[in-house]
Motif scaffolding. Sequence first.
Motif, mmCIF file in Angstrom:
data_model
loop_
_atom_site.group_PDB
_atom_site.id
_atom_site.type_symbol
_atom_site.label_atom_id
_atom_site.label_comp_id
_atom_site.label_asym_id
_atom_site.label_seq_id
_atom_site.Cartn_x
_atom_site.Cartn_y
_atom_site.Cartn_z
ATOM 1 N N PRO A 41 36.535 40.191 33.077
ATOM 2 C CA PRO A 41 36.779 41.430 33.807
ATOM 3 C C PRO A 41 36.067 41.421 35.165
ATOM 4 O O PRO A 41 35.203 40.572 35.430
ATOM 5 C CB PRO A 41 36.197 42.498 32.887
ATOM 6 N N PHE A 42 36.427 42.368 35.999
ATOM 7 C CA PHE A 42 35.877 42.458 37.356
ATOM 8 C C PHE A 42 34.354 42.532 37.348
ATOM 9 O O PHE A 42 33.682 41.896 38.167
ATOM 10 C CB PHE A 42 36.467 43.679 38.075
ATOM 11 N N GLU A 43 33.792 43.281 36.405
ATOM 12 C CA GLU A 43 32.332 43.435 36.352
ATOM 13 C C GLU A 43 31.619 42.090 36.209
ATOM 14 O O GLU A 43 30.523 41.901 36.741
ATOM 15 C CB GLU A 43 31.927 44.368 35.209
ATOM 16 N N TYR A 44 32.237 41.152 35.512
ATOM 17 C CA TYR A 44 31.649 39.814 35.375
ATOM 18 C C TYR A 44 31.504 39.159 36.748
ATOM 19 O O TYR A 44 30.461 38.581 37.058
ATOM 20 C CB TYR A 44 32.508 38.941 34.456
ATOM 21 N N LEU A 45 32.543 39.240 37.569
ATOM 22 C CA LEU A 45 32.489 38.643 38.906
ATOM 23 C C LEU A 45 31.368 39.257 39.732
ATOM 24 O O LEU A 45 30.620 38.551 40.409
ATOM 25 C CB LEU A 45 33.810 38.839 39.644
ATOM 26 N N VAL A 46 31.263 40.570 39.668
ATOM 27 C CA VAL A 46 30.233 41.276 40.431
ATOM 28 C C VAL A 46 28.840 40.885 39.929
ATOM 29 O O VAL A 46 27.963 40.531 40.715
ATOM 30 C CB VAL A 46 30.442 42.803 40.343
ATOM 31 N N ARG A 47 28.654 40.935 38.619
ATOM 32 C CA ARG A 47 27.351 40.636 38.015
ATOM 33 C C ARG A 47 26.910 39.199 38.299
ATOM 34 O O ARG A 47 25.739 38.944 38.562
ATOM 35 C CB ARG A 47 27.438 40.891 36.504
ATOM 36 N N GLN A 48 27.854 38.261 38.266
ATOM 37 C CA GLN A 48 27.533 36.854 38.489
ATOM 38 C C GLN A 48 27.601 36.456 39.970
ATOM 39 O O GLN A 48 27.416 35.284 40.299
ATOM 40 C CB GLN A 48 28.492 35.970 37.681
ATOM 41 N N LYS A 49 27.879 37.445 40.832
ATOM 42 C CA LYS A 49 27.980 37.210 42.277
ATOM 43 C C LYS A 49 28.995 36.105 42.600
ATOM 44 O O LYS A 49 28.780 35.271 43.471
ATOM 45 C CB LYS A 49 26.617 36.907 42.876
ATOM 46 N N LYS A 50 30.117 36.140 41.881
ATOM 47 C CA LYS A 50 31.200 35.187 42.117
ATOM 48 C C LYS A 50 31.972 35.617 43.365
ATOM 49 O O LYS A 50 32.212 36.807 43.572
ATOM 50 C CB LYS A 50 32.172 35.148 40.924
ATOM 51 N N PRO A 51 32.351 34.676 44.197
ATOM 52 C CA PRO A 51 33.122 35.040 45.385
ATOM 53 C C PRO A 51 34.489 35.607 44.991
ATOM 54 O O PRO A 51 35.161 35.067 44.108
ATOM 55 C CB PRO A 51 33.271 33.729 46.151
ATOM 56 N N THR A 52 34.864 36.702 45.598
ATOM 57 C CA THR A 52 36.148 37.327 45.320
ATOM 58 C C THR A 52 36.620 38.092 46.555
ATOM 59 O O THR A 52 35.801 38.570 47.338
ATOM 60 C CB THR A 52 36.079 38.271 44.105
ATOM 61 N N THR A 53 37.903 38.187 46.693
ATOM 62 C CA THR A 53 38.478 38.968 47.801
ATOM 63 C C THR A 53 38.686 40.417 47.399
ATOM 64 O O THR A 53 39.106 41.220 48.224
ATOM 65 C CB THR A 53 39.820 38.365 48.251
ATOM 66 N N PHE A 54 38.389 40.751 46.150
ATOM 67 C CA PHE A 54 38.626 42.102 45.644
ATOM 68 C C PHE A 54 37.361 42.941 45.751
ATOM 69 O O PHE A 54 36.281 42.509 45.356
ATOM 70 C CB PHE A 54 39.117 42.057 44.196
ATOM 71 N N SER A 55 37.522 44.138 46.251
ATOM 72 C CA SER A 55 36.369 45.017 46.428
ATOM 73 C C SER A 55 36.254 46.060 45.316
ATOM 74 O O SER A 55 35.266 46.782 45.251
ATOM 75 C CB SER A 55 36.439 45.729 47.785
ATOM 76 N N ASN A 56 37.275 46.128 44.434
ATOM 77 C CA ASN A 56 37.204 47.104 43.356
ATOM 78 C C ASN A 56 37.977 46.619 42.136
ATOM 79 O O ASN A 56 38.821 45.714 42.222
ATOM 80 C CB ASN A 56 37.714 48.479 43.812
ATOM 81 N N ALA A 96 40.262 48.110 40.243
ATOM 82 C CA ALA A 96 41.698 48.394 40.181
ATOM 83 C C ALA A 96 42.515 47.306 40.886
ATOM 84 O O ALA A 96 43.536 46.847 40.358
ATOM 85 C CB ALA A 96 41.991 49.768 40.788
ATOM 86 N N ASP A 97 42.072 46.889 42.065
ATOM 87 C CA ASP A 97 42.790 45.841 42.790
ATOM 88 C C ASP A 97 42.712 44.504 42.054
ATOM 89 O O ASP A 97 43.694 43.766 41.978
ATOM 90 C CB ASP A 97 42.244 45.685 44.213
ATOM 91 N N TYR A 98 41.547 44.193 41.518
ATOM 92 C CA TYR A 98 41.367 42.957 40.747
ATOM 93 C C TYR A 98 42.292 42.959 39.534
ATOM 94 O O TYR A 98 43.008 41.983 39.275
ATOM 95 C CB TYR A 98 39.906 42.831 40.312
ATOM 96 N N ASN A 99 42.284 44.065 38.778
ATOM 97 C CA ASN A 99 43.111 44.154 37.577
ATOM 98 C C ASN A 99 44.587 43.993 37.912
ATOM 99 O O ASN A 99 45.316 43.260 37.229
ATOM 100 C CB ASN A 99 42.887 45.488 36.864
ATOM 101 N N ALA A 100 45.032 44.672 38.968
ATOM 102 C CA ALA A 100 46.446 44.583 39.367
ATOM 103 C C ALA A 100 46.810 43.142 39.721
ATOM 104 O O ALA A 100 47.870 42.644 39.320
ATOM 105 C CB ALA A 100 46.719 45.521 40.534
ATOM 106 N N ALA A 101 45.948 42.469 40.446
ATOM 107 C CA ALA A 101 46.215 41.079 40.835
ATOM 108 C C ALA A 101 46.228 40.157 39.616
ATOM 109 O O ALA A 101 47.052 39.237 39.537
ATOM 110 C CB ALA A 101 45.173 40.605 41.843
ATOM 111 N N MET A 102 45.343 40.391 38.664
ATOM 112 C CA MET A 102 45.310 39.578 37.450
ATOM 113 C C MET A 102 46.614 39.738 36.668
ATOM 114 O O MET A 102 47.185 38.752 36.188
ATOM 115 C CB MET A 102 44.119 39.968 36.568
ATOM 116 N N VAL A 103 47.083 40.967 36.554
ATOM 117 C CA VAL A 103 48.331 41.222 35.824
ATOM 118 C C VAL A 103 49.498 40.535 36.530
ATOM 119 O O VAL A 103 50.298 39.838 35.899
ATOM 120 C CB VAL A 103 48.581 42.743 35.671
ATOM 121 N N VAL A 104 49.585 40.703 37.839
ATOM 122 C CA VAL A 104 50.677 40.084 38.603
ATOM 123 C C VAL A 104 50.655 38.571 38.432
ATOM 124 O O VAL A 104 51.691 37.938 38.199
ATOM 125 C CB VAL A 104 50.600 40.484 40.096
ATOM 126 N N GLN A 105 49.487 37.972 38.532
ATOM 127 C CA GLN A 105 49.378 36.518 38.431
ATOM 128 C C GLN A 105 49.744 36.030 37.026
ATOM 129 O O GLN A 105 50.436 35.018 36.879
ATOM 130 C CB GLN A 105 47.968 36.057 38.811
#
Length: 153
Positions: A28-43, A45-54
Amino acid sequence: MSNLDRMANAQKLPSGARFYRCALQVNPFEYLVRQKKPTTFSNEADYNAAMVVQCLRLGIEVIAITDHQRCVTGQTLAKDFQAAGITVFPGAEVETKEGVHMLLIFESNSSWERCNGILGDCGIHDQTHPPTAIKYDVHELMRECAQWNCICI
């Protein structure tokens, strides 16, 4: 029923196994934030939508959400995947007391509360600050998974 009728009925049955394209370690998105993983998503909702689309683009029909030592973080992502018709298995990635990372995956109709309870049994009582490792070693965890009716990868 004649042999001809039996043959006609048999030919209406599915032709064999049905294979699914799966992603069994979706974070989930929180994992990326917590682990300081690089991402283009700032929230989220956008991350989830992109994951579903992909996943839809790739033909992925089944996922398991498996955050590290947590399961509460994946609930919104699960709802978004389910709304898109993708089967979701709740779960978590846990680290055993000897340092082995294992995925716990529950049935798709399992509640997130059940996953929380299992993590509690593993010694994770606060998912905001979980311990580095659970109380079980690999062999103990495998034995417990059989009792919990979940799979362990």
